[in-house]
Design a protein around this motif. Structure first.
Motif, short mmCIF file in Angstrom:
data_model
loop_
_atom_site.label_atom_id
_atom_site.label_comp_id
_atom_site.label_asym_id
_atom_site.label_seq_id
_atom_site.Cartn_x
_atom_site.Cartn_y
_atom_site.Cartn_z
N ALA A 1 -58.05 45.42 -0.91
CA ALA A 1 -57.15 45.24 -2.06
C ALA A 1 -56.20 44.10 -1.72
CB ALA A 1 -56.35 46.51 -2.33
N LEU A 2 -55.78 43.38 -2.75
CA LEU A 2 -54.83 42.29 -2.60
C LEU A 2 -53.64 42.60 -3.48
CD1 LEU A 2 -54.71 39.42 -1.22
CD2 LEU A 2 -55.35 38.53 -3.46
N THR A 3 -52.45 42.53 -2.90
CA THR A 3 -51.23 42.81 -3.66
C THR A 3 -50.28 41.63 -3.56
OG1 THR A 3 -50.24 43.94 -1.76
CG2 THR A 3 -51.40 45.31 -3.36
N GLY A 4 -49.50 41.42 -4.62
CA GLY A 4 -48.47 40.40 -4.63
C GLY A 4 -47.12 41.07 -4.81
N HIS A 5 -46.08 40.51 -4.19
CA HIS A 5 -44.79 41.18 -4.14
C HIS A 5 -43.64 40.28 -4.57
CE1 HIS A 5 -46.66 44.56 -2.03
NE2 HIS A 5 -47.45 43.62 -1.56
N ALA A 6 -42.56 40.89 -4.99
CA ALA A 6 -41.38 40.17 -5.45
C ALA A 6 -40.73 39.37 -4.33
CB ALA A 6 -40.36 41.15 -6.05
N ASP A 7 -40.99 39.70 -3.07
CA ASP A 7 -40.41 38.95 -1.94
C ASP A 7 -41.23 37.72 -1.58
OD1 ASP A 7 -42.63 39.96 -0.61
OD2 ASP A 7 -41.48 40.97 0.95
N LYS B 1 -41.31 31.69 0.51
CA LYS B 1 -39.87 31.89 0.29
C LYS B 1 -39.49 31.50 -1.12
CE LYS B 1 -38.16 31.30 4.95
NZ LYS B 1 -37.16 30.66 5.76
N ASP B 2 -38.50 32.19 -1.65
CA ASP B 2 -37.86 31.85 -2.92
C ASP B 2 -38.80 31.88 -4.13
OD1 ASP B 2 -35.45 31.44 -1.52
OD2 ASP B 2 -36.04 29.38 -1.05
N VAL B 3 -39.85 32.69 -4.08
CA VAL B 3 -40.73 32.88 -5.24
C VAL B 3 -41.09 34.35 -5.35
CG1 VAL B 3 -41.75 30.56 -5.18
CG2 VAL B 3 -42.86 32.43 -3.93
N HIS C 1 -47.45 32.02 -8.53
CA HIS C 1 -46.07 32.20 -8.10
C HIS C 1 -45.13 31.92 -9.25
CE1 HIS C 1 -47.00 31.45 -3.56
NE2 HIS C 1 -47.94 32.15 -4.16
N SER C 2 -43.93 32.45 -9.15
CA SER C 2 -42.93 32.25 -10.20
C SER C 2 -42.47 30.80 -10.32
CB SER C 2 -41.72 33.16 -9.94
OG SER C 2 -41.14 32.87 -8.68
N ASP C 3 -42.82 29.94 -9.36
CA ASP C 3 -42.48 28.52 -9.44
C ASP C 3 -43.55 27.73 -10.21
OD1 ASP C 3 -44.54 28.40 -7.61
OD2 ASP C 3 -43.37 27.48 -6.02
N HIS C 4 -44.48 28.44 -10.86
CA HIS C 4 -45.54 27.87 -11.69
C HIS C 4 -46.63 27.18 -10.89
CE1 HIS C 4 -43.07 28.89 -15.10
NE2 HIS C 4 -42.07 28.22 -14.57
N ASN C 5 -46.76 27.52 -9.62
CA ASN C 5 -47.84 27.03 -8.78
C ASN C 5 -48.85 28.14 -8.53
OD1 ASN C 5 -47.09 24.26 -8.13
ND2 ASN C 5 -45.34 25.18 -7.09
N VAL C 6 -50.09 27.75 -8.28
CA VAL C 6 -51.14 28.69 -7.92
C VAL C 6 -51.65 28.27 -6.55
CG1 VAL C 6 -53.43 29.57 -8.50
CG2 VAL C 6 -51.77 29.11 -10.31
N TYR C 7 -51.75 29.22 -5.63
CA TYR C 7 -52.18 28.94 -4.27
C TYR C 7 -53.52 29.60 -3.98
CZ TYR C 7 -47.54 27.10 -3.44
OH TYR C 7 -46.40 26.35 -3.52
N LEU C 8 -54.34 28.91 -3.21
CA LEU C 8 -55.64 29.40 -2.78
C LEU C 8 -55.57 29.74 -1.30
CD1 LEU C 8 -58.74 29.75 -3.35
CD2 LEU C 8 -58.96 27.35 -2.64
#
Length: 69
Positions: free
Chosen positions: A9-15, A35-37, A55-62
């Motif tokens: 499973a893959l999870t994403g977090h507010a931190d 950091k900061d996203v 991410h909340s900074d409008h970027n997508v990471y692979l």
């Protein structure tokens, strides 16, 4: 969260962390930290070798994931 048939499973977090889990053991396999996203969405590729996170900074990471068991 997203689930992969091989028991991962893959999870994403507010931190800003993206965590790959082993569902059979409940243990963390890999952590990617930013950091900061906040993580707004995650997905695992069909072959289980890669993941993406929005991410909340409008970027997508692979990310390259460790090989499935």
């Amino acid at each position: 969260a997203t689930f992969w048939p091989a028991g991962r499973a893959l999870t994403g977090h507010a931190d800003g962390s993206v965590i790959l889990w082993n569902m059979a053991t409940g243990k963390e396999l890999t952590r990617f930290a930013h950091k900061d996203v906040q993580i707004t969405a995650v997905a695992i590729s069909p072959d289980g070798h890669h993941a993406v996170a929005a991410h909340s900074d409008h970027n997508v990471y692979l990310y390259r994931l460790p090989p499935p068991p």
